[in-house]
Enzyme design. Structure first.
Site, mmCIF file in Angstrom:
data_model
loop_
_atom_site.group_PDB
_atom_site.id
_atom_site.type_symbol
_atom_site.label_atom_id
_atom_site.label_comp_id
_atom_site.label_asym_id
_atom_site.label_seq_id
_atom_site.Cartn_x
_atom_site.Cartn_y
_atom_site.Cartn_z
ATOM 1 N N HIS A 207 -6.668 14.265 -2.961
ATOM 2 C CA HIS A 207 -5.495 13.460 -2.577
ATOM 3 C C HIS A 207 -4.247 14.112 -3.160
ATOM 4 C CE1 HIS A 207 -2.730 10.040 -2.421
ATOM 5 N NE2 HIS A 207 -3.568 9.452 -1.587
ATOM 6 N N CYS A 245 -2.504 12.619 2.976
ATOM 7 C CA CYS A 245 -1.858 11.310 2.835
ATOM 8 C C CYS A 245 -0.401 11.441 3.259
ATOM 9 C CB CYS A 245 -1.971 10.834 1.383
ATOM 10 S SG CYS A 245 -1.102 9.275 1.111
ATOM 11 N N HIS A 272 -4.920 9.542 5.196
ATOM 12 C CA HIS A 272 -4.317 8.233 4.901
ATOM 13 C C HIS A 272 -3.018 8.191 5.693
ATOM 14 C CE1 HIS A 272 -6.215 7.922 0.575
ATOM 15 N NE2 HIS A 272 -7.115 7.859 1.535
ATOM 16 N N ASP A 317 -3.029 3.268 5.532
ATOM 17 C CA ASP A 317 -2.786 3.204 4.096
ATOM 18 C C ASP A 317 -2.013 1.930 3.801
ATOM 19 O OD1 ASP A 317 -3.008 4.010 1.507
ATOM 20 O OD2 ASP A 317 -1.779 5.795 1.686
ATOM 21 N N HIS A 318 -1.495 1.849 2.597
ATOM 22 C CA HIS A 318 -0.803 0.645 2.132
ATOM 23 C C HIS A 318 -0.117 -0.125 3.254
ATOM 24 C CE1 HIS A 318 -0.160 3.147 -1.770
ATOM 25 N NE2 HIS A 318 -1.434 2.925 -1.505
ATOM 26 N N TYR A 331 -2.894 -3.491 -0.266
ATOM 27 C CA TYR A 331 -4.227 -3.602 0.331
ATOM 28 C C TYR A 331 -4.555 -4.998 0.854
ATOM 29 C CZ TYR A 331 -4.912 1.143 -1.284
ATOM 30 O OH TYR A 331 -4.785 2.498 -1.465
HETATM 31 C C1 DNO Z 1 -3.342 4.384 -4.054
HETATM 32 C C2 DNO Z 1 -4.237 5.448 -3.596
HETATM 33 C C3 DNO Z 1 -4.662 6.365 -4.699
HETATM 34 C C4 DNO Z 1 -5.804 7.225 -4.201
HETATM 35 C C5 DNO Z 1 -6.252 8.240 -5.219
HETATM 36 C C6 DNO Z 1 -7.318 9.109 -4.662
HETATM 37 O O1 DNO Z 1 -3.196 3.407 -3.394
HETATM 38 O O2 DNO Z 1 -3.689 6.167 -2.552
HETATM 39 O O3 DNO Z 1 -5.076 5.639 -5.815
HETATM 40 O O4 DNO Z 1 -6.894 6.421 -3.899
HETATM 41 O O5 DNO Z 1 -5.208 9.023 -5.637
HETATM 42 O O6 DNO Z 1 -8.018 9.713 -5.691
#
Ligand code: DNO
Length: 359
Positions: A207, A245, A272, A317-318, A331
């Site tokens: 990531h 991401c 992501h 993602d978020h 989340y």
């Molecule tokens: C946060 C996530 C990170 C991700 C880590 C992967 O919301 O995007 O915590 O899971 O960096 O190792």
């Protein structure tokens, strides 16, 4: 491409597997065992139980996010070999339960950083936000406390207690480490682990650093095209790959995401997808997934993934906190479900137009 959603076990998630199962187009979850201390082997019996729970709900458990890396590995201490062996043993157990993709990060001490986890946008929704001046005024310890206060009672991935207890000492250690040494420690990790990732058929997907610039004098290396090139060249195996991401990389306005996707195709195993709205070069709010809500062109991003033949995993993602939902920051169910279906809609349209063109 398989669309999945992140889900936290042990009742530490306001979103149920049944709700995820009812979200159109979702085939599985990215999950983790947050109670196993970093550096220890993930027990097979616990993984089997977790897999059964997920399968019973009609979902797949092919992606893990994340198996955290012990700081001794990142620091390059002699004790790292024992922790590397534990990581390899964990890969074996993940293989036994059918995991094919592992998202992890190599950020020192802290995983991601924000100044606020519940910043209210004009429409009343709440998002994670980043104000650089506020972040540099804090230190990781005070940020952790501020975050805890806004976490609505949920644990925050990347801000685990075993990480926090050593924070001050760890930070001092890294402040004296050169970036070259950090890359060397990363290569040592990759060269030890990637042959086993190949053996167990698990794609390793690092990531990016979030935000993608150094903070508190800590080395940050997975931040832009150049650094990703360096990272991928440390070990040429396709099993040494990326979690692309868009929110993290897109926080750096200089990153051209569609062109990076084209360049790194074949090495992107997990994506992501989220959007960000910049206030200036460094300050930003997370936003709804739709292109018009932020600065990233999600159409071009999805098109680049599609056209480069991406066949890995995607997760929204978020999301924002909307409709009165009370969930772990980033989340909740509602905005991620909307985001996932927007992204699936983009993919369907791009794919069908492409097929029509080829007929
Ligand atoms: C946060 C996530 C990170 C991700 C880590 C992967 O919301 O995007 O915590 O899971 O960096 O190792």
């Amino acid at each position: 491409m398989k669309m999945i959603m992140r889900w936290f076990p042990y009742g530490d998630d306001s979103v149920s597997l049944a709700q995820i199962r009812q979200t159109p187009g979702i085939s599985g979850v990215a999950t983790c065992l947050p109670k196993v201390p970093v550096g220890q082997v993930w027990p097979l019996d616990v993984l089997k139980k977790l897999k059964k729970e997920i399968h019973d709900a009609g979902l797949q458990m092919e992606v893990i996010e994340s198996v955290n890396i012990h700081e001794d590995i990142k620091k390059g201490l002699p004790s790292r070999d024992a922790y590397l062996q534990a990581y390899i043993d964990t890969l074996k157990n993940l293989h036994e339960v059918g995991v094919t993709c592992l998202c992890y990060n190599f950020m020192p001490v802290i995983d991601w950083a924000r100044s606020d986890l519940a910043f209210t946008l004009e429409d009343g929704s709440q998002v994670l936000s980043y104000r650089h001046d506020e972040v540099v005024k804090m230190n990781p310890d005070s940020m952790a406390k501020a975050m805890e206060g806004k976490a609505r009672g949920y644990s925050l991935p990347g801000w685990e207690s075993d990480r926090l207890s050593l924070m001050a000492k760890d930070i001092e250690f890294y402040q004296t480490m050169s970036t070259e040494q950090y890359w060397a420690n990363m290569k040592y990790f990759l060269d030890a682990v990637i042959p086993y990732a190949e053996k167990y058929d698990i794609k390793m997907a690092i990531h990016p650093d979030d935000p993608p610039w150094p903070l508190y004098g800590l080395p940050k290396v997975i931040t832009d095209r150049e650094h990703i090139r360096t990272f991928l060249s440390l070990n040429d195996s396709e099993y040494n790959g990326l979690t692309f991401c868009t929110g993290s990389l897109g926080s750096n306005v200089k990153n051209d995401l569609p062109s990076m996707i084209n360049e790194f195709s074949g090495r992107i195993h997990f994506t992501h997808l989220r959007n960000v709205k910049h206030l200036n070069e460094q300050d930003f709010d997370e936003s709804a997934h739709l292109s018009s809500c932020g600065d990233l062109d999600m159409f071009s991003i999805v098109q680049a993934l599609h056209d480069s033949g991406f066949d890995g995993y995607v997760r929204p993602d978020h999301g924002r906190m909307i409709w009165g939902e009370q969930a772990r920051p980033g989340y909740g169910l509602y905005d991620r479900a909307i985001g996932a279906n927007y992204l699936l809609g983009l993919w369907e349209a791009i794919d069908k137009l492409d097929r029509q063109k080829k007929c």
